[in-house]
Design an enzyme around this catalytic site. Structure first.
Site, PDB file in Angstrom:
ATOM      1  N   ARG A 119       0.310  -2.438  15.136  1.00 40.33           N
ATOM      2  CA  ARG A 119       0.110  -2.090  16.546  1.00 40.33           C
ATOM      3  C   ARG A 119      -1.230  -1.381  16.713  1.00 40.33           C
ATOM      4  O   ARG A 119      -1.677  -0.684  15.801  1.00 40.33           O
ATOM      5  CB  ARG A 119       1.183  -1.106  17.017  1.00 40.33           C
ATOM      6  CG  ARG A 119       2.557  -1.670  17.096  1.00 40.33           C
ATOM      7  CD  ARG A 119       3.522  -0.559  17.412  1.00 40.33           C
ATOM      8  NE  ARG A 119       3.372  -0.019  18.763  1.00 40.33           N
ATOM      9  CZ  ARG A 119       3.932  -0.552  19.845  1.00 40.33           C
ATOM     10  NH1 ARG A 119       4.666  -1.626  19.743  1.00 40.33           N
ATOM     11  NH2 ARG A 119       3.767  -0.003  21.035  1.00 40.33           N
ATOM     12  N   ASN A 160       0.835  -1.215   0.000  1.00 37.56           N
ATOM     13  CA  ASN A 160       0.000   0.000   0.000  1.00 37.56           C
ATOM     14  C   ASN A 160       0.864   1.257   0.000  1.00 37.56           C
ATOM     15  O   ASN A 160       0.570   2.221  -0.699  1.00 37.56           O
ATOM     16  CB  ASN A 160      -0.959   0.002   1.204  1.00 37.56           C
ATOM     17  CG  ASN A 160      -2.207  -0.820   0.932  1.00 37.56           C
ATOM     18  OD1 ASN A 160      -3.066  -0.407   0.157  1.00 37.56           O
ATOM     19  ND2 ASN A 160      -2.298  -1.987   1.550  1.00 37.56           N
ATOM     20  N   GLU A 212      -7.348  -2.249  -2.669  1.00 40.97           N
ATOM     21  CA  GLU A 212      -6.759  -1.407  -1.611  1.00 40.97           C
ATOM     22  C   GLU A 212      -5.851  -0.354  -2.221  1.00 40.97           C
ATOM     23  O   GLU A 212      -5.864   0.812  -1.820  1.00 40.97           O
ATOM     24  CB  GLU A 212      -5.931  -2.261  -0.631  1.00 40.97           C
ATOM     25  CG  GLU A 212      -6.743  -3.226   0.202  1.00 40.97           C
ATOM     26  CD  GLU A 212      -5.866  -3.976   1.207  1.00 40.97           C
ATOM     27  OE1 GLU A 212      -4.903  -3.393   1.725  1.00 40.97           O
ATOM     28  OE2 GLU A 212      -6.156  -5.155   1.468  1.00 40.97           O
ATOM     29  N   HIS A 238      -8.286  -1.361   5.629  1.00 42.46           N
ATOM     30  CA  HIS A 238      -8.611  -2.663   6.224  1.00 42.46           C
ATOM     31  C   HIS A 238      -9.130  -3.592   5.119  1.00 42.46           C
ATOM     32  O   HIS A 238      -9.976  -3.178   4.323  1.00 42.46           O
ATOM     33  CB  HIS A 238      -9.685  -2.464   7.311  1.00 42.46           C
ATOM     34  CG  HIS A 238     -10.070  -3.733   7.985  1.00 42.46           C
ATOM     35  ND1 HIS A 238      -9.270  -4.320   8.946  1.00 42.46           N
ATOM     36  CD2 HIS A 238     -11.136  -4.561   7.826  1.00 42.46           C
ATOM     37  CE1 HIS A 238      -9.849  -5.449   9.355  1.00 42.46           C
ATOM     38  NE2 HIS A 238     -10.973  -5.612   8.688  1.00 42.46           N
ATOM     39  N   ASN A 247      -6.762   4.547   8.042  1.00 37.87           N
ATOM     40  CA  ASN A 247      -6.328   3.145   8.023  1.00 37.87           C
ATOM     41  C   ASN A 247      -6.988   2.452   6.843  1.00 37.87           C
ATOM     42  O   ASN A 247      -8.082   2.828   6.429  1.00 37.87           O
ATOM     43  CB  ASN A 247      -6.742   2.441   9.323  1.00 37.87           C
ATOM     44  CG  ASN A 247      -6.259   0.996   9.369  1.00 37.87           C
ATOM     45  OD1 ASN A 247      -5.127   0.698   8.986  1.00 37.87           O
ATOM     46  ND2 ASN A 247      -7.120   0.091   9.813  1.00 37.87           N
TER      47      ASN A 247
END
Ligand code: GRF
Length: 216
Positions: free
Chosen positions: A94, A16, A177, A112, A110
């Site tokens: 994390r 990504n 993505e 996912h 983010n």
């Protein structure tokens, strides 16, 4: 146009990250990656960044076992040194703490590999296959204090085929993505994302639905 300064957090292979770098270099994304930080010393992401002359550092998670807030305070310091405006988690393994979230409210993204709120957490391509859903996909969302719970910016749908394996499904999801993460960053950079409770609205120009229909 102003280039939004990105700080990217990674732990692993960084495909990504690479897609974002490539889109910036192609002139498709008004952004600049000013720092890449990995919690893993041998993350391939660090090499990818350095190949493009992007500052890339490792901040050891080992030194901060059980001190997640302290770790995130170091991240904030590094980001502030570089005037980071938007933080992108790209395979960062994390859980981040309020220390980082409060420093960058509604300014952390983010990606996912599932259609949230279905299948949060880890190993979600396997979970989608095991559950027998017919469609999965990927989601870019703002990060809040929960696990994969923040307001959703953009999603892409990926059909699940009868002969899919975890690998084949993961690969098709990953291709999407790579498209939607850059699209979300672009919308942010253009100042077109407006958060209304849980909903993220796109102001002006094409809507996400238009863009999806034009560019499935
Ligand atoms: C991606 O599947 C992403 O959705 C998830 O972690 C994976 C990272 O892959 N959060 P890469 O390091 O970007 O190749």
């Amino acid at each position: 146009m102003h280039k939004v300064k990105l700080g990217v957090l990674v732990s692993g292979r960084g495909s990504n990250l690479q897609a974002i770098i490539d889109n910036i270099e192609k002139g498709l994304l008004p952004a600049e990656i000013v720092i890449v930080i990995s919690d893993q010393p041998d993350a391939y992401s660090l090499e990818r960044a350095r190949k493009h002359n992007i500052p890339a550092i490792h901040i050891s998670e080992k030194e901060y076992r059980g001190k997640r807030d302290d770790y995130d305070a170091v991240l904030v310091t590094e980001f502030q040194k570089k005037n980071v405006e938007l933080v992108c988690l790209a395979g960062f393994m994390r859980i981040i703490t309020p220390t980082l979230i409060k420093a960058y409210p509604n300014r952390i993204l983010n990606i996912h590999p599932a259609l949230l709120p279905a299948f949060p957490g880890l190993h979600v391509q396997k979970a989608a296959l095991d559950h027998g859903v017919k469609f999965s996909g990927c989601t870019v969302h703002f990060v809040d204090e929960g696990m994969d719970t923040g307001p959703i910016i953009i999603q892409a749908v990926v059909p699940i085929l009868d002969n899919d394996t975890v690998d084949s499904l993961s690969e098709r999801i990953l291709r999407q993505e790579h498209k939607i993460y850059s699209r979300a960053i672009k919308l942010y950079a253009e100042g077109r994302l407006k958060t209304d409770g849980r909903r993220v609205l796109v102001i002006g120009g094409k809507t996400i639905a238009d863009e999806f229909l034009l560019n499935p």
